[in-house]
Design a protein around this motif. Sequence first.
Motif, PDB file in Angstrom:
ATOM      1  N   GLN A  84       6.800  -3.396  -6.521  1.00  0.00           N
ATOM      2  CA  GLN A  84       6.901  -4.041  -5.390  1.00  0.00           C
ATOM      3  C   GLN A  84       5.880  -3.821  -4.550  1.00  0.00           C
ATOM      4  O   GLN A  84       5.098  -2.535  -4.551  1.00  0.00           O
ATOM      5  CB  GLN A  84       8.157  -3.665  -4.444  1.00  0.00           C
ATOM      6  N   LYS A  85       5.419  -4.595  -3.607  1.00  0.00           N
ATOM      7  CA  LYS A  85       4.202  -4.228  -2.616  1.00  0.00           C
ATOM      8  C   LYS A  85       4.473  -3.054  -1.869  1.00  0.00           C
ATOM      9  O   LYS A  85       5.629  -2.930  -1.285  1.00  0.00           O
ATOM     10  CB  LYS A  85       3.723  -5.327  -2.103  1.00  0.00           C
ATOM     11  N   GLY A  86       3.353  -2.378  -1.336  1.00  0.00           N
ATOM     12  CA  GLY A  86       3.577  -1.461  -0.291  1.00  0.00           C
ATOM     13  C   GLY A  86       3.235  -2.206   1.050  1.00  0.00           C
ATOM     14  O   GLY A  86       2.965  -3.367   1.193  1.00  0.00           O
ATOM     15  N   MET A  87       3.760  -1.514   1.823  1.00  0.00           N
ATOM     16  CA  MET A  87       3.884  -1.931   3.346  1.00  0.00           C
ATOM     17  C   MET A  87       3.073  -1.284   4.549  1.00  0.00           C
ATOM     18  O   MET A  87       3.164   0.078   4.490  1.00  0.00           O
ATOM     19  CB  MET A  87       5.292  -1.929   3.877  1.00  0.00           C
ATOM     20  N   HIS A  88       2.344  -1.877   5.217  1.00  0.00           N
ATOM     21  CA  HIS A  88       1.611  -1.620   6.547  1.00  0.00           C
ATOM     22  C   HIS A  88       1.987  -2.280   7.649  1.00  0.00           C
ATOM     23  O   HIS A  88       1.702  -3.510   7.684  1.00  0.00           O
ATOM     24  CB  HIS A  88       0.103  -1.522   6.416  1.00  0.00           C
ATOM     25  N   TRP A  89       3.320  -2.028   8.331  1.00  0.00           N
ATOM     26  CA  TRP A  89       3.360  -2.547   9.651  1.00  0.00           C
ATOM     27  C   TRP A  89       2.369  -2.093  10.783  1.00  0.00           C
ATOM     28  O   TRP A  89       2.348  -0.806  10.916  1.00  0.00           O
ATOM     29  CB  TRP A  89       4.961  -2.540  10.180  1.00  0.00           C
ATOM     30  N   LYS A 138      -0.652  -4.747 -13.414  1.00  0.00           N
ATOM     31  CA  LYS A 138       0.002  -4.883 -14.945  1.00  0.00           C
ATOM     32  C   LYS A 138       1.572  -5.604 -14.977  1.00  0.00           C
ATOM     33  O   LYS A 138       1.415  -6.409 -15.825  1.00  0.00           O
ATOM     34  CB  LYS A 138       0.308  -3.252 -15.295  1.00  0.00           C
ATOM     35  N   THR A 139       2.135  -5.572 -13.761  1.00  0.00           N
ATOM     36  CA  THR A 139       3.451  -6.324 -13.889  1.00  0.00           C
ATOM     37  C   THR A 139       3.100  -7.662 -13.584  1.00  0.00           C
ATOM     38  O   THR A 139       3.879  -8.602 -14.310  1.00  0.00           O
ATOM     39  CB  THR A 139       4.390  -5.738 -12.570  1.00  0.00           C
ATOM     40  N   VAL A 140       2.267  -7.987 -12.928  1.00  0.00           N
ATOM     41  CA  VAL A 140       2.017  -9.433 -12.756  1.00  0.00           C
ATOM     42  C   VAL A 140       1.411 -10.005 -13.824  1.00  0.00           C
ATOM     43  O   VAL A 140       1.784 -11.161 -14.291  1.00  0.00           O
ATOM     44  CB  VAL A 140       1.076  -9.770 -11.309  1.00  0.00           C
ATOM     45  N   LEU A 170       5.366   0.467  -5.202  1.00  0.00           N
ATOM     46  CA  LEU A 170       5.993   1.046  -6.479  1.00  0.00           C
ATOM     47  C   LEU A 170       5.550   0.073  -7.752  1.00  0.00           C
ATOM     48  O   LEU A 170       5.425  -1.067  -7.735  1.00  0.00           O
ATOM     49  CB  LEU A 170       7.766   1.088  -6.273  1.00  0.00           C
ATOM     50  N   GLU A 171       5.504   0.835  -8.796  1.00  0.00           N
ATOM     51  CA  GLU A 171       5.730  -0.119 -10.228  1.00  0.00           C
ATOM     52  C   GLU A 171       6.042   0.873 -11.219  1.00  0.00           C
ATOM     53  O   GLU A 171       5.547   1.856 -11.452  1.00  0.00           O
ATOM     54  CB  GLU A 171       4.172  -0.591 -10.269  1.00  0.00           C
ATOM     55  N   ALA A 220      14.891 -12.158 -19.947  1.00  0.00           N
ATOM     56  CA  ALA A 220      14.665 -11.290 -18.921  1.00  0.00           C
ATOM     57  C   ALA A 220      13.024 -11.088 -18.778  1.00  0.00           C
ATOM     58  O   ALA A 220      12.520 -10.616 -19.891  1.00  0.00           O
ATOM     59  CB  ALA A 220      15.206  -9.877 -18.988  1.00  0.00           C
ATOM     60  N   VAL A 221      12.484 -11.291 -17.763  1.00  0.00           N
ATOM     61  CA  VAL A 221      11.095 -10.795 -17.677  1.00  0.00           C
ATOM     62  C   VAL A 221      10.849 -10.101 -16.529  1.00  0.00           C
ATOM     63  O   VAL A 221      11.382  -9.884 -15.240  1.00  0.00           O
ATOM     64  CB  VAL A 221      10.120 -12.161 -17.420  1.00  0.00           C
ATOM     65  N   PRO A 222       9.656  -9.114 -16.428  1.00  0.00           N
ATOM     66  CA  PRO A 222       9.240  -8.344 -15.215  1.00  0.00           C
ATOM     67  C   PRO A 222       8.709  -9.309 -14.237  1.00  0.00           C
ATOM     68  O   PRO A 222       7.930 -10.288 -14.523  1.00  0.00           O
ATOM     69  CB  PRO A 222       8.667  -7.280 -15.816  1.00  0.00           C
ATOM     70  N   TYR A 223       8.766  -8.702 -12.857  1.00  0.00           N
ATOM     71  CA  TYR A 223       8.016  -9.355 -11.885  1.00  0.00           C
ATOM     72  C   TYR A 223       7.841  -8.428 -10.858  1.00  0.00           C
ATOM     73  O   TYR A 223       8.638  -7.318 -10.764  1.00  0.00           O
ATOM     74  CB  TYR A 223       8.489 -10.588 -11.556  1.00  0.00           C
ATOM     75  N   MET A 224       6.874  -8.664  -9.873  1.00  0.00           N
ATOM     76  CA  MET A 224       6.676  -7.861  -8.540  1.00  0.00           C
ATOM     77  C   MET A 224       7.274  -8.615  -7.391  1.00  0.00           C
ATOM     78  O   MET A 224       6.844  -9.881  -7.277  1.00  0.00           O
ATOM     79  CB  MET A 224       5.288  -7.662  -8.651  1.00  0.00           C
TER      80      MET A 224
END
Length: 446
Positions: free
Chosen positions: A208-213, A255-257, A356-357, A381-385
């Motif tokens: 999952q992507k990181g976050m900056h608010w 890598k995940t994408v 995270l990855e 089943a397949v991985p994704y972000m």
Amino acid sequence: MSATNPVGQGGGTGVSGEDEVVDLCRDLIRIDTSNFGGGDARGERAAAEYVAEKLAEVGVESKIIESERGRASLVARIEGEDPSRPALLIHGHTDVVPADASDWTYDPFAGEIADGCLWGRGAVDMKDMDAMTLAVIRDRMRSGRRPPRDVVLAFLADEEAGGVFGARHLVDHHREHFDGVTEAIGEVGGFSFTVNDDLRLYLIETAQKGMHWMRLEVEGTAGHGSMVNRDNAITELSEAVARLGRHRFPVRATKTVRSFLDELGDALGTELDPEDMEETLAKLGGIARIIGATLQNTAAPTQLNAGYKVNVIPGKATAHVDGRFLPGHEEEFLADLDRVLGPRVRRISEHSDRALETTFDGALVDAMQSALKAEDRAARAVPYMLSGGTDAKHFDDLDIRCFGFAPLKLPPELDFAGMFHGVDERVPLDGLKFGVRVLDRFLDQC
């Protein structure tokens, strides 16, 4: 799994997880747990008490923990057949984003059933998974089917505002509840994408992507609205925000994408180029927005504020931006932001979380694949972000390996991505029952 207690049969009690799951989800939707951010939320205590009651009915003790008055999370531990094994965490949040009933076909907090779906705020984000988890645990406790290892349950407050009053509080102040936990499953994974009648991809979230608010500020020269002002804070900020809103960040295939694109390309019978995805994304329907956002960093302007009177030029203007960065690309993201915004804009971080990855392998992944395949012969089943973020970011601090696995078999025409925080959020009834069966099988094999 015992031959005398097949999946979903309730151990001879006459009530199964499949029988209960719709009503459990409906009850949870009817508890308004809207989270307005900034500590302003409602209903989380009532939701935690509801979960505690449903667990107590089948003999599961739980603990409600408040970070502040009303900001309640619940934790419980189910003893497995082999307590010496590392434990599994199943986590879900009970809060939801607000909803304006005037925009909806049905009242978002009424839990209406129509067109084969349960409608309401939280139907997919994520009271469906909360209900599926409750249904499975209640069924297993009634029938005396313990999981192979300890299972820790966490029903959490405040995920929709960053988890400060929920998962973050538990990790910082009550981490003893997660002793021995090494792996976890949570939201936004395990849902289906239909390629054809013989193949459905089930997307397991491994990254999952990181976050900056962030808040953007520009200071200028205040003055009378009738005067010429070459140092107008609103003008300067508006131009910077427009540049940012139109900026295209470079494509970065993590890598995940890359793994997801390889799997998708194989399913579609074509090789996919991350730099040229427009045509492919058009074929992905509702999930295109999720997948498209994982090909690059993103920064979406979401709020603007300036001034207090029509004939007064204000001395300061502010904006808010939801920034998301790919694993391994945080520094690049921040440098790009500052370059696009320019030297006049002050960038202030209001909330940030890491990206995270993890890898798509191991016994837990095998259990997911096996459980899905047992209930849907067309499953792969397949991985994704995930383009957003979840409470997994907090549990990562405890060295817990986190996956998104809230299994749903979806009709091809449903705009699943559009359900998240959207109007007319709904979940198929058959999808909820499918999720119960898959989760039950998964727990037997985990």
